[in-house]
Design an enzyme around this catalytic site. Structure first.
Site, PDB file in Angstrom:
ATOM      1  N   THR A 119      17.205 -20.161  34.945  1.00  0.00           N
ATOM      2  CA  THR A 119      17.238 -21.342  34.722  1.00  0.00           C
ATOM      3  C   THR A 119      18.581 -21.609  33.334  1.00  0.00           C
ATOM      4  O   THR A 119      18.660 -20.769  32.392  1.00  0.00           O
ATOM      5  CB  THR A 119      16.190 -21.912  33.924  1.00  0.00           C
ATOM      6  OG1 THR A 119      15.873 -22.873  34.978  1.00  0.00           O
ATOM      7  CG2 THR A 119      16.849 -23.747  33.604  1.00  0.00           C
ATOM      8  N   THR A 149      28.236  -9.124  34.565  1.00  0.00           N
ATOM      9  CA  THR A 149      28.345  -8.261  34.712  1.00  0.00           C
ATOM     10  C   THR A 149      29.299  -7.340  36.099  1.00  0.00           C
ATOM     11  O   THR A 149      29.449  -6.380  36.307  1.00  0.00           O
ATOM     12  CB  THR A 149      27.522  -7.201  33.961  1.00  0.00           C
ATOM     13  OG1 THR A 149      27.352  -7.397  32.360  1.00  0.00           O
ATOM     14  CG2 THR A 149      27.703  -5.749  34.179  1.00  0.00           C
ATOM     15  N   HIS A 175      25.613 -16.143  27.966  1.00  0.00           N
ATOM     16  CA  HIS A 175      25.457 -16.528  29.090  1.00  0.00           C
ATOM     17  C   HIS A 175      26.295 -17.852  29.669  1.00  0.00           C
ATOM     18  O   HIS A 175      26.140 -18.773  29.808  1.00  0.00           O
ATOM     19  CB  HIS A 175      24.776 -15.995  30.234  1.00  0.00           C
ATOM     20  CG  HIS A 175      24.957 -16.870  31.953  1.00  0.00           C
ATOM     21  ND1 HIS A 175      25.215 -16.100  32.900  1.00  0.00           N
ATOM     22  CD2 HIS A 175      24.674 -17.676  32.834  1.00  0.00           C
ATOM     23  CE1 HIS A 175      25.835 -16.547  34.090  1.00  0.00           C
ATOM     24  NE2 HIS A 175      24.970 -17.522  33.742  1.00  0.00           N
TER      25      HIS A 175
END
Length: 306
Positions: A119, A149, A175
């Site tokens: 999430t 990545t 992220h």
């Protein structure tokens, strides 16, 4: 033999596609679906059981409440607020409330497994789950920048005509928009990418493409599902197989890189208990500054949900 059991909390696009990927990989014996929309969950369960019927191994797909979790090995959190957002950060307020209503109840009902968080914003929610659960940090993992990545390796592979599995390049940090590739440690079989492809590839552009890829996909199809489902499934597989494989994951830092009490994407080794070890990279001065910036952004999100 102990049956391997995975719970998926939230069976929207990401959760349902993850369940389908788990069925096809055959890495667990039970997939428990949890969702407020019981009709949706039931429909997915029956559809998944049809797919499972083609496999040689037996796979059970069950419907549960999140509190029915005492026998679950890995609990995957894919819930969202259900409200369209422009950025990962905008999802924080609604999603953190949902997570706060789930995790303590799971712990009070005997959850003893590993939390895997997909999430968004992934790093802040990973930290929240860690604090709410009271679990040791190695048992709370975020998908972090592993998909980013993989995107980076795919883009580099396309430009160099090399399979992405042969490229040892990775992203660290949030992220989100402050993530960055660690070019100082990126190579193909020991040859640094800067030496291998000097003046041939615009590395800044490739890093930018990898960072923006998720948003570009979502803008076109209104979600991302296949890549993140494969990411989640791969992490589960490495845990179940005790692979000791290193992936770039959202980990709770406890002094590594000079930071504590923050979750952020760094390379880490997985084993059957979760995170075995956070790998400490020797950053360049510029990379240290980029990482500090990324950590501070994540801390800002965390401060909003303390």
């Amino acid at each position: 033999m102990k049956l391997r059991k995975v719970m998926i909390i939230g069976v929207g696009n990401v959760g349902s596609t993850t369940a389908y990927t788990l069925v096809n990989r055959g890495i667990c014996e039970e997939i428990a679906l949890v969702d407020l929309n019981k009709e949706l969950a039931y429909g997915h369960a029956q559809d998944l059981l049809d797919a499972a019927a083609y496999r040689q191994n037996m796979v059970k797909v069950s419907l549960r409440e999140s509190t029915d979790c005492a026998d679950i090995d890995i609990a995957i959190i894919t819930v969202t607020s259900g409200i369209a957002q422009k950025s990962r950060a905008e999802e924080l307020a609604g999603t953190s409330k949902i997570v706060a209503s789930i995790v303590p109840n799971m712990m009070s009902n005997g959850f003893k497994g590993i939390f895997l968080i997909a999430t968004n914003p992934c790093d802040a929610i990973t930290y929240q789950v860690w604090k709410l659960s009271g679990l040791p940090r190695h048992r709370v993992i975020g998908t972090g920048v592993w998909l980013d990545t993989v995107r980076l390796r795919r883009l580099l592979g396309e430009k160099m005509d090399i399979g992405p599995q042969s490229i040892d390049a990775f992203i660290v940090g949030e992220h989100g928009d402050s993530q960055f590739p660690v070019w100082s440690h990126s190579s193909v079989y020991g040859i640094n990418l800067n030496d291998l492809e000097k003046n041939k590839i615009d590395f800044d552009e490739v890093g930018s493409q990898a960072r923006k890829m998720g948003f570009e996909i979502a803008n076109r199809k209104h979600c991302t599902e296949y890549g993140i489902a494969s990411t989640i499934t791969e992490i589960c597989q490495h845990i179940f197989t005790n692979s000791h494989r290193a992936l770039a994951l959202s980990c709770i830092l406890d002094g590594e890189y000079g930071y504590k009490n923050v979750a952020i994407g760094v390379p880490a080794i997985l084993d059957q208990h979760g995170i075995k070890k956070v790998i400490k990279l020797d950053f360049t001065e510029n990379e240290k500054q980029l990482f500090e910036k990324s950590v501070n952004i994540v801390k800002g999100y965390i401060d909003q949900i303390r």
